[in-house]
Every structure is written in C-alpha cells, then in structure tokens.
Design a protein around this motif. Structure first.
Motif, short mmCIF file in Angstrom:
data_model
loop_
_atom_site.label_atom_id
_atom_site.label_comp_id
_atom_site.label_asym_id
_atom_site.label_seq_id
_atom_site.Cartn_x
_atom_site.Cartn_y
_atom_site.Cartn_z
N THR A 9 37.69 44.66 45.37
CA THR A 9 36.87 45.44 46.30
C THR A 9 36.24 46.63 45.60
OG1 THR A 9 38.33 44.80 48.11
CG2 THR A 9 36.90 46.69 48.49
N ARG A 17 35.05 45.54 51.99
CA ARG A 17 36.19 44.63 52.15
C ARG A 17 35.76 43.28 52.75
NH1 ARG A 17 41.26 43.71 51.77
NH2 ARG A 17 42.55 42.95 53.48
N THR A 20 34.47 41.22 50.02
CA THR A 20 35.59 40.81 49.17
C THR A 20 36.31 39.61 49.76
OG1 THR A 20 35.90 43.08 48.42
CG2 THR A 20 37.75 41.57 48.12
#
Length: 153
Positions: A9, A17, A20
């Motif tokens: 991240t 996030r 990710t």
C-alpha cells in the motif's frame, strides 16, 4: 500478511488500500457453461457415432455385395458437413496454440477482442455441428432401414 499489505500500500498503491486489495486478492475466474456443453456434445457425438457404426454394420451397408448407391450418394453429402466441422476444430486448435504462445491474433486479424471467438467457442461450435451431422446420419440410416425412401422422380 498485514506487513505485506502495508508495504504494498505504501510503495506501490500510493496509500490506497482499495487499490492494494484489488491487486493482492486473487480474482475469481468467471465460470463458463461452455465446458459443460462441450463435454455434453462430445459425449453425444461419441455415442451417436457408435450407434451409427453398429447400425451400419447390422444393415450390411459395407458388405461387398450390398448396393453401392447409399455409400456413393450419402457419404459425399455428409462428408461436406464433416469437413466444415474439421475446419472449425482446426481453427479451435490454432486459437488454443496461439493463446498458449501469446500471439495476439486479435490484432493480426483485426478482430474486436470483445466479439472474437475464443478456442472454447470454436470447439463448442465444431462439436455441436458434428453431433448434429452424426445424428442426421443415424436418423437417415434408421429411416432407410425401416423402408422409408423417397419416390424417384
């Protein structure tokens, strides 16, 4: 696992996030019913071809003293459809090998990636077509064995 997520991240997803998780979580493959239908039509083809071989043997078409008009008339007609099915099968093999060697055949042949045939589509069309051809051959042989024949003009 949390450390890997945080490092990814921080360094690769610009602290996003959601992005990710999109990269790190495995994507589920879309399930396709083509495999089921390909297996169904392949099984039907094998069973129909077996039935045709047994019926042809029992009716004596391939005996030397049997009438030659059936073989000389019917097989050229059905062989045209079998040849078309063979070409579809070979096209499916080409698509499969091109995919395996990562050749961009959509770009080469100027196909739209969203509408081009995949190798499974080509195999499905070929097996469906050949199953219908062999089914027509079995029906024709059954009709011939039951004494149904068209009147000559």
């Amino acid at each position: 696992m949390d450390d890997v997520e945080s490092i990814f991240t921080k360094h690769f997803a610009n602290n996003d996030r959601k992005k990710t998780m999109k990269f790190l979580r495995p994507q589920r493959q879309r399930e396709s019913h083509m495999v089921t239908f390909f297996g169904l039509f392949t099984g039907c083809f094998v069973s129909l071809f077996s039935v045709y071989a047994i019926l042809a043997h029992l009716s004596g078409i391939f005996r030397p003293n049997s009438e030659r008009s059936y073989v000389e008339t019917v097989y050229p007609i059905f062989s045209v459809f079998a040849l078309l099915s063979l070409h579809l099968f070979m096209y499916g093999c080409n698509l499969f090998l091109w995919k395996g060697t990562r050749i961009n055949y959509n770009f080469i042949f100027e196909f739209q990636p969203s509408t081009s045939l995949k190798y499974r589509d080509a195999f499905l069309i070929g097996t469906t077509f050949m199953t219908s051809v062999v089914a027509a051959m079995v029906i024709h042989l059954l009709l011939r064995a039951s004494g149904f024949s068209p009147e000559p003009c």
